[in-house]
Write an enzyme that holds these catalytic residues in place. Structure first.
Site, short mmCIF file in Angstrom:
data_model
loop_
_atom_site.label_atom_id
_atom_site.label_comp_id
_atom_site.label_asym_id
_atom_site.label_seq_id
_atom_site.Cartn_x
_atom_site.Cartn_y
_atom_site.Cartn_z
N TYR A 53 0.84 -1.21 0.00
CA TYR A 53 0.00 0.00 0.00
C TYR A 53 0.87 1.25 0.00
O TYR A 53 0.58 2.22 -0.69
CB TYR A 53 -0.93 0.01 1.22
CG TYR A 53 -1.96 1.11 1.12
CD1 TYR A 53 -3.17 0.89 0.47
CD2 TYR A 53 -1.69 2.39 1.63
CE1 TYR A 53 -4.10 1.91 0.35
CE2 TYR A 53 -2.61 3.41 1.50
CZ TYR A 53 -3.81 3.17 0.86
OH TYR A 53 -4.72 4.19 0.72
N PHE A 98 -7.96 21.63 -24.78
CA PHE A 98 -8.30 20.21 -24.84
C PHE A 98 -9.52 20.00 -23.94
O PHE A 98 -9.65 20.65 -22.91
CB PHE A 98 -7.15 19.28 -24.44
CG PHE A 98 -7.55 17.84 -24.63
CD1 PHE A 98 -7.68 17.32 -25.91
CD2 PHE A 98 -7.90 17.04 -23.55
CE1 PHE A 98 -8.14 16.02 -26.10
CE2 PHE A 98 -8.35 15.75 -23.75
CZ PHE A 98 -8.47 15.24 -25.02
N THR A 99 -10.38 19.08 -24.33
CA THR A 99 -11.68 18.91 -23.67
C THR A 99 -11.59 18.82 -22.14
O THR A 99 -12.16 19.64 -21.42
CB THR A 99 -12.38 17.64 -24.22
OG1 THR A 99 -11.48 16.54 -24.11
CG2 THR A 99 -12.76 17.83 -25.69
N ASP A 118 1.11 20.15 -20.66
CA ASP A 118 0.40 18.89 -20.90
C ASP A 118 1.31 18.06 -21.80
O ASP A 118 1.37 18.26 -23.01
CB ASP A 118 -0.95 19.17 -21.56
CG ASP A 118 -1.72 17.89 -21.87
OD1 ASP A 118 -1.11 16.80 -21.83
OD2 ASP A 118 -2.92 17.98 -22.16
N LYS A 131 -0.81 7.57 -23.58
CA LYS A 131 -0.46 7.86 -24.98
C LYS A 131 1.02 7.54 -25.21
O LYS A 131 1.40 6.39 -25.30
CB LYS A 131 -0.77 9.34 -25.29
CG LYS A 131 -2.25 9.61 -25.52
CD LYS A 131 -3.00 9.86 -24.26
CE LYS A 131 -4.38 10.43 -24.49
NZ LYS A 131 -5.15 10.51 -23.24
N ARG A 137 -14.03 15.31 -33.77
CA ARG A 137 -13.36 16.40 -33.04
C ARG A 137 -13.83 17.69 -33.70
O ARG A 137 -13.13 18.30 -34.49
CB ARG A 137 -11.84 16.29 -33.09
CG ARG A 137 -11.25 15.11 -32.36
CD ARG A 137 -11.00 15.29 -30.87
NE ARG A 137 -12.13 15.06 -30.01
CZ ARG A 137 -12.02 14.66 -28.73
NH1 ARG A 137 -10.86 14.41 -28.20
NH2 ARG A 137 -13.08 14.53 -27.97
N PHE A 153 -19.55 14.78 -25.98
CA PHE A 153 -19.20 13.90 -27.10
C PHE A 153 -19.10 12.44 -26.70
O PHE A 153 -19.29 11.55 -27.52
CB PHE A 153 -17.87 14.36 -27.73
CG PHE A 153 -16.74 14.47 -26.74
CD1 PHE A 153 -16.56 15.64 -26.01
CD2 PHE A 153 -15.89 13.41 -26.51
CE1 PHE A 153 -15.53 15.74 -25.08
CE2 PHE A 153 -14.86 13.51 -25.59
CZ PHE A 153 -14.69 14.67 -24.87
N1 F0G Z 1 -4.48 16.01 -22.57
C1 F0G Z 1 -4.48 15.58 -23.85
C2 F0G Z 1 -3.73 16.37 -24.87
C3 F0G Z 1 -5.18 14.42 -24.19
O1 F0G Z 1 -5.16 14.01 -25.45
C4 F0G Z 1 -5.89 13.72 -23.19
C5 F0G Z 1 -6.67 12.55 -23.53
C6 F0G Z 1 -5.87 14.20 -21.87
C7 F0G Z 1 -5.14 15.36 -21.60
C8 F0G Z 1 -6.63 13.53 -20.76
O2 F0G Z 1 -5.98 12.39 -20.37
O3 F0G Z 1 -7.65 10.59 -20.92
O4 F0G Z 1 -5.68 10.14 -19.45
O5 F0G Z 1 -7.56 11.50 -18.63
N2 F0G Z 1 -6.99 12.28 -24.70
C9 F0G Z 1 -7.69 11.11 -25.16
C10 F0G Z 1 -7.86 11.20 -26.64
C11 F0G Z 1 -8.94 10.79 -24.44
O6 F0G Z 1 -8.52 10.31 -27.21
O7 F0G Z 1 -7.34 12.12 -27.27
P1 F0G Z 1 -6.78 11.08 -19.82
#
Ligand code: F0G
Length: 459
Positions: A74, A126-127, A217, A260, A384, A451
Site C-alpha cells: 500500500y 483540450f476537452t 500537458d 499515450k 473532433r 461527445f
Molecule cells: N491532454 C491531452 C492532450 C489528451 O489528449 C488527453 C486525452 C488528456 C489530456 C486527458 O488524459 O484521458 O488520461 O484522462 N486524450 C484522449 C484522446 C482521451 O482520445 O485524445 P486522460
C-alpha cells in the site's frame, strides 16, 4: 540516430489479438443502437479501432515482464521509486504525484493553482483540460497561432503560441489573474501539431518577466520532440530523449496522460518543480486517487510505465510510430481526400467541413462522417468538432470551432501497413459517395463532455 527514409518497425510481433470483419447490415444495426456515436459502439463490433491512441498501445515484452515485478505494498512500493526516478531523469521534473490517468492530474493542478476569476491561456483547448480549468473558476483563453485553425496552412509548428495574444491578455487582465500558461505538446485538437523549441523559449522569457508559470500537458511530448528533431533548425543531431529533456526543462510542471506516449494502458501523473504545489497535490491525491506513492495505479502499472517512458523516447521507436501516421496521411493526400496539413503525429485528421461541404456545422458533419466510415468498413474514428467543443457557458449556444475534424487516431505498435491501406481505401469509398450523405440531429445531450455519450439520429 534514426534513418529518416524508412520507418519500418524496430520490433517483431510475438502475440496477436484476433479482430473480426462484420457485414454492412450488422454495422447498420450496431450504429443505430449506438446512437450514431462511435464512443457508444462495442469494441467487439469494430474492425480497425482508430477511436483513440489513448490506452490502446501494445506493450513490449519488457513491460509485460515489468508487470510481474509489481510491488503491491500500500505504501512505498518500489515501483513508485523506479517511476519517480525515471520521470526525474527522462522528463526533468523534480516532484511526482501518480494518478490513474491524465485528467486526475489536471483536476489537482487546476484546483491548486486557479482561483475564481482567473484566466488560463493555452495553445488551443483540450476537452478535459479546459473543463477542469473552468470547474476551478478559470476561463480558458486560446492563444495559439492563427495558422493552427487553418487546416490548409502548411506552417510546421502549428502548436506555437502567439506571444502577441498573450501580451494582450496580460495587458487586459493583469499578470496576477494568470496563474499559468497551459501548453500542450503536441496539440491534439489542432490535429496533433507540434510546438517549436524556439517558441517555448520565447514564451519562457515573456512569462518570466511577469512571474507567470508554464504548465505542460506532456501527453505526447516524445512525438513533439521528434518533430523538432525533424524540422527545427539546430536539432537534427540531438536525440529525441535530449529534446524531450530540454523542452520540459523550460516549463514549471506537467500533467501526463501516460496512456499515450508512454506506452501503457492506464496511468498518469502530475509532476512539478515547485515544492509548495507538490505538497498540496500530495495532500489532495489521497482524497481523490489513493496514497501518494501509488495515486490511482497498481504497483505493476507503475513498473510498466517506468519502462514505457524509457522506450517512448528511443529514436527508432518514435520514427516508426510517427512514420506510420505519415504513411497513412500521404496516402490520403494522394487520393485527394481533404485532411489537416501538415499531417500530425498521432493520427490523420479528416477535414469534415471540406469533405462534407454541403452539411452545415449544426448538422454535425464530423460526427456524421465518423458514422459513415464505420458503416463502410468497421473502421472506428472519433469526432473532433462542434460536438466535442460543447456549449458556451454564458450563452448556452454550441461552440462552433473553425476545425470540424474526424480523427483517425493510430494506436502505437498495434496495426500494420496493410491496415493503413485498408483504412485509406475505406475513406476513399466514403469520399466518393459523399454527395449522398446527410447530417444528423442530436437527440440526447449530457451536461459534461457531451461527445462521449451524446446520441444522434440521421436526418
Ligand atoms: N491532454 C491531452 C492532450 C489528451 O489528449 C488527453 C486525452 C488528456 C489530456 C486527458 O488524459 O484521458 O488520461 O484522462 N486524450 C484522449 C484522446 C482521451 O482520445 O485524445 P486522460
Amino acid at each position: 540516430m534514426h534513418n529518416k527514409h524508412s520507418w519500418a518497425e524496430p520490433y517483431k510481433i510475438k502475440m496477436i489479438e484476433p479482430i473480426v470483419i462484420t457485414t454492412k447490415e450488422f454495422r447498420q444495426k450496431a450504429l443505430k443502437e449506438a446512437g450514431y456515436n462511435t464512443f457508444l459502439l462495442e469494441s467487439k463490433d469494430v474492425y480497425i479501432d482508430l477511436l483513440t491512441d489513448s490506452g490502446t498501445s501494445a506493450m513490449s515484452d519488457r513491460q509485460w515482464a515489468g508487470l510481474m515485478m509489481g510491488d503491491e505494498a500500500y505504501a512505498g512500493s518500489r515501483n513508485f521509486y523506479h517511476l519517480e526516478k525515471t520521470i526525474q531523469d527522462y522528463y526533468s521534473y523534480k516532484h511526482v504525484v501518480p494518478t490513474h490517468q491524465g485528467r486526475a492530474a489536471e483536476h489537482m493542478l487546476s484546483q491548486i493553482l486557479i482561483k475564481k476569476g482567473d484566466y488560463v491561456p493555452g495553445n488551443m483547448y483540450f476537452t478535459t483540460t479546459k473543463l477542469h480549468q473552468e470547474m476551478a473558476g478559470g476561463t480558458f483563453v486560446d492563444i495559439i497561432v492563427d495558422e493552427a485553425h487553418d487546416p490548409n496552412s502548411l506552417y510546421k509548428f502549428k502548436g506555437d503560441v502567439d506571444l502577441n495574444k498573450l501580451q494582450k491578455l496580460i495587458d487586459k487582465v493583469g499578470a496576477d489573474k494568470i496563474p499559468y500558461v497551459s501548453i500542450a505538446s503536441t496539440v491534439n485538437m489542432a490535429g496533433g501539431q507540434p510546438m517549436s523549441m524556439a517558441n517555448l523559449k520565447a514564451l519562457r522569457e515573456l512569462t518570466n518577466k511577469y512571474g507567470i508559470k508554464i504548465m505542460h500537458d506532456m501527453t505526447r511530448i516524445a512525438e513533439n520532440a521528434f518533430m523538432i528533431q525533424l524540422n527545427e533548425e539546430g536539432y537534427a543531431n540531438k536525440t529525441v530523449a535530449e529534446i524531450v529533456h530540454e523542452f520540459n526543462s523550460l516549463t514549471d510542471g506537467a500533467t501526463m496522460s501516460a496512456k499515450k506516449d508512454a506506452l501503457v494502458n492506464i496511468g498518469g501523473f502530475l509532476a512539478v518543480n515547485d515544492y509548495d504545489t507538490f505538497d498540496k497535490a500530495r495532500n489532495m491525491v489521497v482524497v481523490y486517487e489513493g496514497l501518494h506513492t501509488y495515486g490511482g495505479m497498481a504497483g505493476r502499472d507503475m513498473e510498466a510505465l517506468a519502462i514505457g517512458i524509457k522506450e517512448s523516447v528511443q529514436d527508432d521507436h518514435i520514427a516508426a510510430r510517427v512514420g506510420q501516421v505519415f504513411y497513412l496521411g500521404q496516402k490520403l493526400l494522394d487520393m485527394g481526400v481533404p485532411i489537416v496539413k501538415p499531417v500530425g503525429t498521432h493520427g490523420v485528421f479528416l477535414d469534415a467541413k471540406a469533405f462534407l461541404a454541403h452539411v452545415p456545422q449544426d448538422k454535425f458533419p464530423a460526427q456524421t462522417l465518423a458514422a459513415e466510415l464505420y458503416l463502410d468498413s468497421g473502421v472506428r474514428a472519433m469526432e473532433r468538432g462542434v460536438v466535442s467543443a460543447g456549449r458556451n457557458k454564458e450563452t448556452g449556444e454550441h461552440n462552433y470551432p473553425k476545425l470540424e475534424l474526424v480523427r483517425l487516431t493510430i494506436p502505437r505498435r498495434v496495426y500494420t501497413q496493410a491496415h493503413m491501406d485498408v483504412i485509406a481505401e475505406s475513406v476513399q469509398r466514403v469520399f466518393k459517395n459523399r454527395e449522398n450523405i446527410k447530417g444528423m440531429k442530436m437527440v440526447y445531450e449530457p451536461e459534461y463532455l457531451r461527445f462521449f455519450q451524446a446520441r444522434f439520429e440521421k436526418l
